[in-house]
Design an enzyme around this catalytic site. Structure first.
Site, mmCIF file in Angstrom:
data_model
loop_
_atom_site.group_PDB
_atom_site.id
_atom_site.type_symbol
_atom_site.label_atom_id
_atom_site.label_comp_id
_atom_site.label_asym_id
_atom_site.label_seq_id
_atom_site.Cartn_x
_atom_site.Cartn_y
_atom_site.Cartn_z
ATOM 1 N N ASN A 8 0.866 -1.180 0.000
ATOM 2 C CA ASN A 8 0.000 0.000 0.000
ATOM 3 C C ASN A 8 0.902 1.229 0.000
ATOM 4 O OD1 ASN A 8 -1.795 2.040 0.513
ATOM 5 N ND2 ASN A 8 -2.407 1.314 2.551
ATOM 6 N N LYS A 10 0.111 4.233 -0.259
ATOM 7 C CA LYS A 10 -0.553 5.387 0.373
ATOM 8 C C LYS A 10 -0.342 6.656 -0.473
ATOM 9 C CE LYS A 10 -0.184 3.132 4.801
ATOM 10 N NZ LYS A 10 -0.230 3.268 6.252
ATOM 11 N N HIS A 93 -9.670 0.735 4.740
ATOM 12 C CA HIS A 93 -8.417 0.930 5.473
ATOM 13 C C HIS A 93 -8.688 1.879 6.648
ATOM 14 C CE1 HIS A 93 -4.353 2.178 6.459
ATOM 15 N NE2 HIS A 93 -3.929 1.112 5.805
ATOM 16 N N GLU A 95 -7.129 4.298 7.774
ATOM 17 C CA GLU A 95 -6.905 5.718 7.474
ATOM 18 C C GLU A 95 -8.102 6.316 6.736
ATOM 19 O OE1 GLU A 95 -3.022 5.227 5.716
ATOM 20 O OE2 GLU A 95 -2.227 4.717 7.691
ATOM 21 N N GLU A 164 -5.527 -5.527 10.411
ATOM 22 C CA GLU A 164 -4.530 -4.475 10.650
ATOM 23 C C GLU A 164 -4.847 -3.764 11.960
ATOM 24 O OE1 GLU A 164 -2.514 -3.152 6.783
ATOM 25 O OE2 GLU A 164 -4.277 -1.914 7.044
ATOM 26 N N GLY A 170 2.346 1.649 10.908
ATOM 27 C CA GLY A 170 3.352 2.712 10.856
ATOM 28 C C GLY A 170 4.045 3.003 12.175
ATOM 29 N N SER A 209 3.271 -2.716 10.335
ATOM 30 C CA SER A 209 4.716 -2.749 10.590
ATOM 31 C C SER A 209 5.397 -4.048 10.141
ATOM 32 C CB SER A 209 5.003 -2.459 12.074
ATOM 33 O OG SER A 209 4.598 -1.136 12.391
ATOM 34 N N GLY A 230 2.709 -1.319 4.327
ATOM 35 C CA GLY A 230 2.711 0.115 4.035
ATOM 36 C C GLY A 230 4.123 0.617 3.785
ATOM 37 N N GLY A 231 4.727 1.201 4.804
ATOM 38 C CA GLY A 231 6.035 1.848 4.668
ATOM 39 C C GLY A 231 7.094 1.010 3.959
HETATM 40 C C1 PEP Z 1 -0.970 -0.140 6.231
HETATM 41 O O1 PEP Z 1 -1.271 1.016 6.478
HETATM 42 O O2 PEP Z 1 -1.706 -0.831 5.518
HETATM 43 C C2 PEP Z 1 0.242 -0.681 6.830
HETATM 44 C C3 PEP Z 1 0.279 -1.942 7.078
HETATM 45 O O3 PEP Z 1 1.258 0.223 7.114
HETATM 46 P P1 PEP Z 1 2.709 -0.102 7.730
HETATM 47 O O4 PEP Z 1 3.205 -1.363 7.064
HETATM 48 O O5 PEP Z 1 3.523 1.071 7.402
HETATM 49 O O6 PEP Z 1 2.509 -0.332 9.187
#
Ligand code: PEP
Length: 249
Positions: A8, A10, A93, A95, A164, A170, A209, A230-231
């Protein structure tokens, strides 16, 4: 079940950066058995889809509107995502739920809209830190599951779930493997209860994460059908290393 490793992106990466990442992924996938997906911002999706054409890396959106078209300034519909080259879409999601007030009912309508357009949704659920602290995590996720999934989920409406926990997104924090196993077992039970014919086959991703260093352990937890990243999906070598830790069929 083949694991799905979904990135993702983002609201990150300008066009040249997105194309650079797509090119690096394209060159690095030879030894990867897991299924791979990247979800760029809508504005770069078509270019990324074109750059990944002919590879085993699919492309998805990060949200869609519940209507196919109409007077919804700034929104993107599921048929538009499909038209731009997407095969998937992330829905619900945290967010989107937090920043845009998305409710379970809206998510359910979006899941149906995605299916009608030929997209496979990844439906996100997860508890807040307070809910986990107070022992209400399964109750919270249970409500999201019963509110966000339409009739026919897993059959006429193909889809994937992503667990999640909000406090893990994050933050660098992850639940323990036992906590992930317990929640995934609960989600599986709920899926089987709501969808007796299809609940066993729906993949349940873990997200929050995930990085190269913890991917093998997290992807080895029972009932974990892949990862939503994500990141770490913004760095080619990290994302490829996570994908390498994923199982093939
Ligand atoms: C996400 O927002 O879907 C996510 C898993 O982010 P991160 O991996 O950065 O925690």
């Amino acid at each position: 079940m083949r694991q799905l490793i979904a990135g993702n992106w983002k609201m990150n990466l300008l066009r040249a950066e997105a194309l650079g990442l797509a090119a690096a992924l394209r060159h690095g996938i030879a030894d990867i058995a897991a299924e791979m997906l990247v979800c760029p911002p809508a504005i770069t999706l078509a270019a990324v889809a074109q750059a990944l054409e002919g590879t085993d890396i699919a492309v998805g959106g990060q949200d869609c509107h519940q209507e196919a078209k109409g007077a919804h300034t700034g929104d993107i519909s599921a048929p538009m995502l499909r038209d731009a080259g997407a095969g998937w879409v992330i829905l619900g999601h945290s967010e989107r739920r937090q920043d845009h007030g998305e409710t379970d009912e809206m998510v359910r309508e979006k899941v149906l809209a995605a299916a009608i357009a030929g997209l496979t949704p990844i439906v996100c659920v997860g508890e807040t830190e307070d809910q986990r602290r107070s022992g209400a995590e399964t109750e919270a996720v249970g409500w999201q599951l019963s509110g966000s999934l339409p009739r026919g989920f897993g059959t006429e409406v193909p889809g994937v779930l992503a667990y999640e926990p909000l406090w893990a997104i994050g933050s660098g924090k992850t639940p323990t493997e036992a906590e992930i196993a317990a929640m995934h077992a609960f989600i599986r039970e709920e899926l089987l209860r709501q969808f007796p014919d299809a609940g066993a086959a729906v993949r349940i991703l873990y997200g929050g994460s995930v990085k190269a260093a913890n991917a093998a352990a997290l992807l080895g937890v029972p009932e974990v059908g892949g990862a939503l990243v994500g990141g770490a999906s913004l760095v080619a070598e990290e994302f490829l290393a996570i994908a390498r830790a994923g199982r093939g069929g």
